[in-house]
Design an enzyme around this catalytic site. Structure first.
Site, PDB file in Angstrom:
ATOM      1  N   ASP A   7     -19.134 -17.644 -54.000  1.00 57.47           N
ATOM      2  CA  ASP A   7     -20.246 -16.885 -53.412  1.00 57.47           C
ATOM      3  C   ASP A   7     -19.793 -15.531 -52.886  1.00 57.47           C
ATOM      4  OD1 ASP A   7     -18.892 -18.123 -51.371  1.00 57.47           O
ATOM      5  OD2 ASP A   7     -20.653 -18.937 -50.372  1.00 57.47           O
TER       6      ASP A   7
HETATM    7  C1  LAN Z   1     -14.783 -20.758 -44.963  1.00 50.64           C
HETATM    8  C2  LAN Z   1     -15.421 -19.497 -44.612  1.00 50.64           C
HETATM    9  C3  LAN Z   1     -16.308 -18.929 -45.651  1.00 50.64           C
HETATM   10  C4  LAN Z   1     -16.982 -19.983 -46.475  1.00 50.64           C
HETATM   11  C5  LAN Z   1     -18.204 -19.469 -47.249  1.00 50.64           C
HETATM   12  C6  LAN Z   1     -17.919 -18.260 -48.115  1.00 50.64           C
HETATM   13  C7  LAN Z   1     -19.289 -19.068 -46.259  1.00 50.64           C
HETATM   14  C8  LAN Z   1     -18.743 -20.603 -48.091  1.00 50.64           C
HETATM   15  O1  LAN Z   1     -19.972 -20.269 -48.665  1.00 50.64           O
HETATM   16  C9  LAN Z   1     -17.688 -21.148 -49.010  1.00 50.64           C
HETATM   17  C10 LAN Z   1     -16.505 -21.713 -48.213  1.00 50.64           C
HETATM   18  C11 LAN Z   1     -15.872 -20.697 -47.255  1.00 50.64           C
HETATM   19  C12 LAN Z   1     -14.996 -19.786 -48.069  1.00 50.64           C
HETATM   20  C13 LAN Z   1     -14.990 -21.355 -46.204  1.00 50.64           C
HETATM   21  C14 LAN Z   1     -14.250 -22.583 -46.519  1.00 50.64           C
HETATM   22  C15 LAN Z   1     -13.535 -23.296 -45.353  1.00 50.64           C
HETATM   23  C16 LAN Z   1     -12.948 -22.333 -44.336  1.00 50.64           C
HETATM   24  C17 LAN Z   1     -11.915 -21.480 -45.044  1.00 50.64           C
HETATM   25  C18 LAN Z   1     -14.091 -21.466 -43.825  1.00 50.64           C
HETATM   26  C19 LAN Z   1     -15.198 -22.225 -43.122  1.00 50.64           C
HETATM   27  C20 LAN Z   1     -13.396 -20.682 -42.739  1.00 50.64           C
HETATM   28  C21 LAN Z   1     -12.394 -21.701 -42.110  1.00 50.64           C
HETATM   29  C22 LAN Z   1     -12.335 -22.898 -43.052  1.00 50.64           C
HETATM   30  C23 LAN Z   1     -10.930 -23.504 -43.132  1.00 50.64           C
HETATM   31  C24 LAN Z   1     -10.975 -24.791 -43.945  1.00 50.64           C
HETATM   32  C25 LAN Z   1     -10.400 -23.741 -41.727  1.00 50.64           C
HETATM   33  C26 LAN Z   1      -9.137 -24.505 -41.629  1.00 50.64           C
HETATM   34  C27 LAN Z   1      -9.415 -25.922 -41.492  1.00 50.64           C
HETATM   35  C28 LAN Z   1      -9.053 -26.837 -42.363  1.00 50.64           C
HETATM   36  C29 LAN Z   1      -9.809 -28.102 -42.387  1.00 50.64           C
HETATM   37  C30 LAN Z   1      -7.933 -26.649 -43.312  1.00 50.64           C
END
Ligand code: LAN
Length: 728
Positions: free
Chosen positions: A455
């Site tokens: 996305d």
């Molecule tokens: C994110 C942030 C952005 C998010 C969007 C782009 C909004 C989404 O549409 C796709 C997935 C994604 C890229 C995403 C995946 C998981 C993340 C990276 C996070 C929520 C930000 C932090 C999170 C990450 C997994 C945090 C660390 C924790 C773990 C469980 C490893």
């Protein structure tokens, strides 16, 4: 200044512990965020604080009151007049990305065991952040800033405070300890917490379930091979497994001996460790182990005692190799904040504190540290740069603000940043690291972090197409070839169910979720198709197709059609779509209706859209707004927030506009609510947390209050006018 923890530690989070007029945000060449503390008055004079610095530090910005808006478009314009001041000189909008409360522990425990220091000001502001985020009634910390206290949050952040020099007698820690013991003490911490405490040598490695690296030497075709897991999960379990097998732990010292007494209601040295592996506090449990996982753990427990040394050596070698490649592929950012600190420990364990890896890891560590109004936190990624710039750019073009002379420069700067941020190539080790291609993609944060996200590529592409092709006099910085590279990436990301996942195609079978070992997160074992991601991709493709009708148009048509089928199937019986990355039904429903509007499905023509609108309208409040709690993401049904939220109101109103909802009234009321929340300088105050991940962790998107409110107000202006003129 010598640091005396006993006298220097603030008594409460409210007391300022560093001089806020000395903090400055500087940028790396690709938009990474570095907060520096200036030491001297001369330096401060030479580099005065900008409005951007002041805003994020919570200092008065000094910006004037703007003329009272008479129309929604005036309000949107005022919003942007303010928001333009928060644009960094390189063109993007920096922002805080806090929320999760298990990230600072990785940062501080990881740095402690790796011998990587913090600056005094950083230490003090981390302490203050934790003071400000402790639960005021019960004490302790939750899994995220708005959550109830858990063992995970409390035991780990307790250790952080102690490592940074806060005495065990400090009232905040005394209270946290009582709460922790009431919840069962540190023995009841979930598995990721067991891991961090073991690293710190205040929990025995025997109290952890095995994390066998041997999985990595299985043939790739095996359905449960870890390369098929969700990328965040596998990227965390690689260094976790490596450090588990080496039973890495900090050297015993006075602090560690003392923590062993503080964290446990019982005698540390008499704990039956293997019996603690399944001991998880009720407060923490979100995804309990399944029977299948328990059975597997029983087998792995036996295997752990008689593993085959050459096989283990080969497996560890592969894991270490993957760790090094991940570091090198990402400029030492790694995929996310958890793996970042685990990789760092592994690298320092093998290569030492004088190594190049140590130096590079230390530099990249800075990008995750953000000083906000309430202290210093660790961000969920090294920022949300692309995500934020993507939305505001589209908002500007769709509202017409992009064509106003005074916004031209800012728009061109945004385009310049989008140009820098697009990933131009595949990473060096991408195939052997099981990575998805990246050439042409946009990442979530910066080019250096460098991971394709479906996305983000969609929103990045839309933003560029909007600016380059639809704004007069905009330069064409991104060539047609590069736009096509982005399209190629997107076309390769559709899942067989028609939807799009986050970073990759779904690689593993659904049943892998039965093996979810992290008791605190939901849906982490494989990729899933998400309505939000699907929408970003297909809207981008369809906008691209309008501008470049000859490029792979047959495939684009097919993909849009099958994605729309996916969205129909994903609609909930009540009429909304469930949000996995934002809170919650308002978020996902606005995305889904954007998609459906593309293929001409509106309130008048589609049963799906009609049901969705009726659902949303039924949730509109007396005051004209919408308000959902993050709890909805946990429990999978609508949960009212105690307060109306302006961003969710904008999402709901956008959804109704995508649907061409025939009655102007709900939209007018939404507009009035969002306008009533706007401050005199054009900004909006921070309300509740906006985002979510893995069902159970809330995460902040503070820039949304600008992008979505501006976008909705500007669109509503035109929509309502057209409706009145009978041409909507
Ligand atoms: C994110 C942030 C952005 C998010 C969007 C782009 C909004 C989404 O549409 C796709 C997935 C994604 C890229 C995403 C995946 C998981 C993340 C990276 C996070 C929520 C930000 C932090 C999170 C990450 C997994 C945090 C660390 C924790 C773990 C469980 C490893």
């Amino acid at each position: 200044m010598a640091y005396d923890p006993l006298t220097d530690v603030p008594q409460s989070g409210k007391t300022s512990v560093t001089d806020y007029s000395r903090w400055r945000l500087s940028l790396t060449e690709d938009g990474g965020h570095l907060w520096n503390y200036l030491k001297t008055d001369e330096e401060c004079e030479k580099q005065p604080q900008t409005v951007l610095d002041k805003y994020w530090l919570g200092l008065p910005t000094g910006l004037p009151a703007l003329p009272q808006p008479k129309t929604p478009l005036d309000a949107a314009r005022n919003g942007y007049t303010f928001y333009k001041h928060l644009q960094a000189e390189d063109g993007h909008w920096p922002g805080e990305y806090g929320g999760p409360m298990f990230l600072l522990p990785g940062l501080v425990i990881g740095s402690y065991v790796a011998g990587m220091p913090f600056k005094l000001e950083e230490k003090r502001e981390i302490i203050r952040y934790l003071m400000n985020t402790a639960n005021p009634e019960e004490g302790g910390w939750g899994i995220h800033t708005e959550g109830h206290p858990t063992v995970f949050g409390t035991a780990l952040n307790y250790c952080v405070m102690r490592i940074l020099g806060v005495s065990a007698d400090h009232p905040i820690l005394a209270k946290a300890r009582v709460k922790l013991h009431k919840m069962g003490g540190a023995c009841a911490i979930p598995s990721w917490g067991k891991f961090w405490l073991s690293i710190l040598n205040v929990y025995d490695w025997d109290g952890n379930h095995p994390v066998p690296p041997e999985l990595w030497v299985l043939p790739d075709w095996i359905p449960f091979h870890p390369h098929r897991w969700w990328i965040h999960t596998r990227t965390v379990y690689i260094p976790m497994s490596f450090l588990y097998c080496h039973r890495f732990k900090a050297e015993e010292n006075e602090l560690i001996l003392s923590l062993r007494e503080e964290l446990y209601p019982q005698n540390y040295y008499k704990i039956d460790w293997p019996a603690q592996r399944n001991n998880i506090a009720a407060e923490d449990l979100y995804s309990p182990h399944t029977k299948v996982l328990d059975a597997l753990y029983a087998i792995l427990g036996v295997y752990e005692n008689c593993h085959i040394p050459p096989l283990r050596r080969a497996a560890l070698k592969k894991c270490y190799d993957l760790i090094v490649k991940e570091d090198e592929n990402t400029g030492y950012q790694t995929l996310g904040p958890v793996s970042k600190m685990m990789n760092l420990i592994a690298r320092v364990y093998v290569e030492g504190r004088d190594s190049e890896a140590y130096k590079l890891h230390m530099q990249a560590r800075q990008d995750f540290m953000w000083i906000g109004e309430i202290g210093m936190m660790m961000c969920g990624t090294n920022g949300s740069q692309l995500w934020d710039i993507g939305f505001i750019s589209q908002a500007l073009v769709e509202t017409g603000l992009a064509t106003e002379e005074e916004n031209h420069e800012s728009l061109v700067k945004a385009l310049e940043w989008l140009d820098v941020c697009q990933i131009k190539d595949n990473p060096r080790h991408f195939e052997v690291s099981y990575r998805h291609p990246t050439k042409g993609a946009w990442p979530f944060s910066t080019r250096t972090q460098g991971y394709t996200v479906s996305d983000c590529t969609g929103e990045g592409l839309k933003a560029v197409l909007y600016i380059q092709n639809h704004v007069k006099n905009a330069p064409k910085l991104i060539s047609e070839r590069r736009l096509k590279d982005a399209v190629d990436i997107l076309l390769g990301m559709q899942n067989p169910d028609g939807g799009f996942a986050s970073y990759e195609l779904i690689r593993g079978p659904k049943w892998l979720e039965y093996l979810n070992p992290a008791e605190v997160f939901g849906n982490i074992m494989t990729e899933y198709s998400y309505p939000e991601c699907t929408t970003s991709v297909i809207t981008a493709l369809s906008i691209f197709r309008k501008d470049y009708p000859d490029y792979r148009s047959g495939e684009i048509d097919r993909i849009i059609r099958s994605s729309v089928d996916f969205l129909h199937r994903a609609q909930k019986p009540e009429g909304g779509w469930f949000g996995s990355w934002g809170i919650c039904y308002t978020y996902a429903t606005q995305f889904a209706l954007e998609s459906l509007s593309l293929v001409g499905e509106t309130y008048a023509t589609s049963e799906y859209v009609k049901r969705a609108c009726d659902f949303l309208v039924s949730k509109q409040r007396e005051d004209g707004g919408w308000g959902e709690s993050y709890k909805a993401c946990e429990v999978h049904h609508w949960v009212e927030h105690k307060d109306t939220q302006s961003i969710q109101t904008s999402w709901a109103a956008m959804a109704l506009m995508y649907a061409q909802y025939p009655d102007p009234e709900p939209i007018e009321r939404a507009v009035r609510l969002v306008m009533s929340r706007q401050l005199a300088d054009g900004s909006w105050p921070q309300e509740a947390i906006e985002g979510i991940f893995n069902k159970n962790v809330a995460i902040a998107y503070p820039n949304f209050k600008f992008s979505f409110n501006i976008w909705m107000l500007g669109r509503a202006h035109r929509y309502l006018e057209n409706l009145k003129a009978g041409t909507a």
